[in-house]
Write an enzyme that holds these catalytic residues in place. Structure first.
Site, PDB file in Angstrom:
ATOM      1  N   ARG A  99       0.889  -1.174   0.000  1.00  0.00           N
ATOM      2  CA  ARG A  99       0.000   0.000   0.000  1.00  0.00           C
ATOM      3  C   ARG A  99       0.918   1.212   0.000  1.00  0.00           C
ATOM      4  NH1 ARG A  99      -5.463   0.948   3.383  1.00  0.00           N
ATOM      5  NH2 ARG A  99      -6.103  -0.401   1.667  1.00  0.00           N
ATOM      6  N   HIS A 126      -7.138   0.938  -6.717  1.00  0.00           N
ATOM      7  CA  HIS A 126      -7.344  -0.038  -5.637  1.00  0.00           C
ATOM      8  C   HIS A 126      -7.956  -1.305  -6.253  1.00  0.00           C
ATOM      9  CE1 HIS A 126      -7.611  -1.617  -1.747  1.00  0.00           C
ATOM     10  NE2 HIS A 126      -8.477  -0.798  -1.167  1.00  0.00           N
ATOM     11  N   GLN A 129      -9.834  -4.044  -4.103  1.00  0.00           N
ATOM     12  CA  GLN A 129     -11.164  -3.627  -3.654  1.00  0.00           C
ATOM     13  C   GLN A 129     -12.199  -3.906  -4.740  1.00  0.00           C
ATOM     14  OE1 GLN A 129     -12.209  -2.277  -0.618  1.00  0.00           O
ATOM     15  NE2 GLN A 129     -14.196  -2.693  -1.543  1.00  0.00           N
ATOM     16  N   ASP A 221     -17.396   6.574  -1.778  1.00  0.00           N
ATOM     17  CA  ASP A 221     -16.111   6.420  -1.073  1.00  0.00           C
ATOM     18  C   ASP A 221     -15.942   7.686  -0.239  1.00  0.00           C
ATOM     19  OD1 ASP A 221     -13.473   5.862  -0.326  1.00  0.00           O
ATOM     20  OD2 ASP A 221     -12.638   6.040  -2.339  1.00  0.00           O
ATOM     21  N   CYS A 260     -16.374   1.023  -0.098  1.00  0.00           N
ATOM     22  CA  CYS A 260     -15.141   0.268   0.139  1.00  0.00           C
ATOM     23  C   CYS A 260     -14.780   0.224   1.622  1.00  0.00           C
ATOM     24  CB  CYS A 260     -14.001   0.890  -0.661  1.00  0.00           C
ATOM     25  SG  CYS A 260     -13.833   2.673  -0.393  1.00  0.00           S
ATOM     26  N   ARG A 288     -13.349  -9.355   0.652  1.00  0.00           N
ATOM     27  CA  ARG A 288     -11.930  -9.037   0.446  1.00  0.00           C
ATOM     28  C   ARG A 288     -11.091 -10.281   0.733  1.00  0.00           C
ATOM     29  NH1 ARG A 288     -10.012  -3.825   0.758  1.00  0.00           N
ATOM     30  NH2 ARG A 288      -8.143  -4.850  -0.034  1.00  0.00           N
TER      31      ARG A 288
HETATM   32  N1   CP Z   1     -11.246  -0.839   1.735  1.00  0.00           N
HETATM   33  C1   CP Z   1      -9.997  -0.898   2.249  1.00  0.00           C
HETATM   34  O1   CP Z   1      -8.995  -1.032   1.530  1.00  0.00           O
HETATM   35  O2   CP Z   1      -9.969  -0.824   3.594  1.00  0.00           O
HETATM   36  P1   CP Z   1      -8.660  -0.625   4.491  1.00  0.00           P
HETATM   37  O3   CP Z   1      -8.159   0.776   4.215  1.00  0.00           O
HETATM   38  O4   CP Z   1      -9.144  -0.808   5.880  1.00  0.00           O
HETATM   39  O5   CP Z   1      -7.634  -1.628   4.088  1.00  0.00           O
HETATM   40  N1  NVA Z   2     -10.167   6.462  -1.358  1.00  0.00           N
HETATM   41  C1  NVA Z   2      -9.870   5.905  -0.065  1.00  0.00           C
HETATM   42  C2  NVA Z   2     -10.064   4.430  -0.088  1.00  0.00           C
HETATM   43  C3  NVA Z   2      -9.771   3.725   1.208  1.00  0.00           C
HETATM   44  C4  NVA Z   2      -9.942   2.243   1.085  1.00  0.00           C
HETATM   45  C5  NVA Z   2      -8.457   6.275   0.334  1.00  0.00           C
HETATM   46  O1  NVA Z   2      -7.568   6.228  -0.524  1.00  0.00           O
HETATM   47  O2  NVA Z   2      -8.235   6.625   1.486  1.00  0.00           O
END
Ligand code: CP
Ligand code: NVA
Length: 300
Positions: A99, A126, A129, A221, A260, A288
């Site tokens: 990430r 993502h 997701q 989101d 998400c 997930r």
């Molecule tokens: N949706 C998602 O990626 O959640 P987290 O940020 O908790 O991993």
């Molecule tokens: N758009 C959000 C998604 C989190 C899963 C972010 O990047 O924080």
């Protein structure tokens, strides 16, 4: 070396196989040790609940193990280059999931790694997701063919991966309702990152309550992604995009609400909707885990 940096790195067949196998393994509670002795290294530059836990459990339930690497406890970018970290991790792990703050970090990691890299969220996309989202729609609606998804709010990394899914010709249609200001931010981001994506099959427009296209899924989101700075002008601009009961009353009663997560119940969605009977957010979160297993097997 095959990586998953964007959903478009998968073929339509691979994507459908991941979704269908995940549903099959979930329904039939299939046990397996296909990942026995395999190691998944996970690097997080930003926080996570679902991505971290689902990957950790997925590899464990397949007989392998995960190594959690917090960026503050790695030499990465401080005493060691990304290239050297990638070469080192490739000696120990069979897959690296990261990430990252910047998508280019993932691309660099992929360039220097000899094992597959999976994007666990970047500022651009993502993909993991979206696989869970598609799996959930498939479970509930029985198909992805002619499924209309309506997105409300800024075009985030999650929305970007949904656009990738549309371009894979899986049968889903996407209408994005987004203020002009945020549409321009998205186009500028693509330009700055030198990324191209076809928007030919996607409808992008500003939102008017009485002009929502027929929809099977309402998706939103967080208005402020990790790293974004909240400001009251932007909140004001987005207020009418809140998915609340008013909005849900304009769509069919069998329309799914998806998110998400994590969700901000005082901004993009009301508690009434996220906790309501049309909400599938917990099923989506659970999925997930199921798609992550098939994804790992696809790359091992
Ligand atoms: N949706 C998602 O990626 O959640 P987290 O940020 O908790 O991993
Ligand atoms: N758009 C959000 C998604 C989190 C899963 C972010 O990047 O924080």
């Amino acid at each position: 070396m095959k990586n998953l940096l964007n959903l478009s790195d998968l073929s339509k067949d691979e994507c459908l196989k991941i979704i269908n196998s995940a549903i099959d393994r979930k329904i039939n509670k299939k046990q397996s040790t296909e990942a026995k002795d395999k190691a998944l290294a996970m690097i997080f530059e930003k926080s996570s609940t679902r991505t971290r836990i689902s990957f950790e459990l997925a590899i464990k339930q397949l007989g392998g193990l995960s190594i959690m690497l917090d960026k503050d406890h790695l030499h990465l970018g401080k005493r060691e280059t990304l290239a050297d970290t990638a070469s080192t991790l490739s000696q120990y792990a069979d897959i690296i999931m990261m990430r990252s703050n910047n998508h280019s970090t993932l691309e660099n990691l992929a360039k220097h790694s000899s094992v597959p890299i999976i994007n666990g969220l970047s500022d651009l996309s993502h993909p993991c997701q979206t696989l869970a989202t598609l799996m959930t729609i498939m479970e509930v609606k029985g198909t992805l063919e002619n499924i209309n998804i309506s997105w409300f709010g800024p075009i985030s990394n999650v929305a970007h991966s949904l656009i990738d899914a549309v371009n894979m010709n899986l049968g889903i249609n996407l209408s994005i309702y987004c203020p002009k200001y945020y549409q321009d931010i998205y186009f500028k981001k693509l330009k700055d990152m030198k990324k191209e994506i076809s928007l030919d099959k996607v409808i992008i427009k500003e939102f008017e309550l009485d002009k929502i296209n027929p929809t099977d899924v309402v998706y939103t989101d967080t208005w402020f992604s990790m790293g974004d700075i909240e400001d009251s002008t932007k909140i004001e601009m987005l207020t009418k995009y809140t998915v609340n009961q008013d909005l849900m009353s304009k769509v069919n009663s069998d329309c799914m609400f998806m998110h998400c997560l994590p969700a901000n119940r005082s901004q993009e969605v009301s508690s009434e909707v996220i906790d309501g009977s049309q909400s599938y957010v917990w099923q989506e979160a659970q999925n997930r885990l199921h798609v992550q297993k098939e994804l790992l097997l696809n790359f091992l």
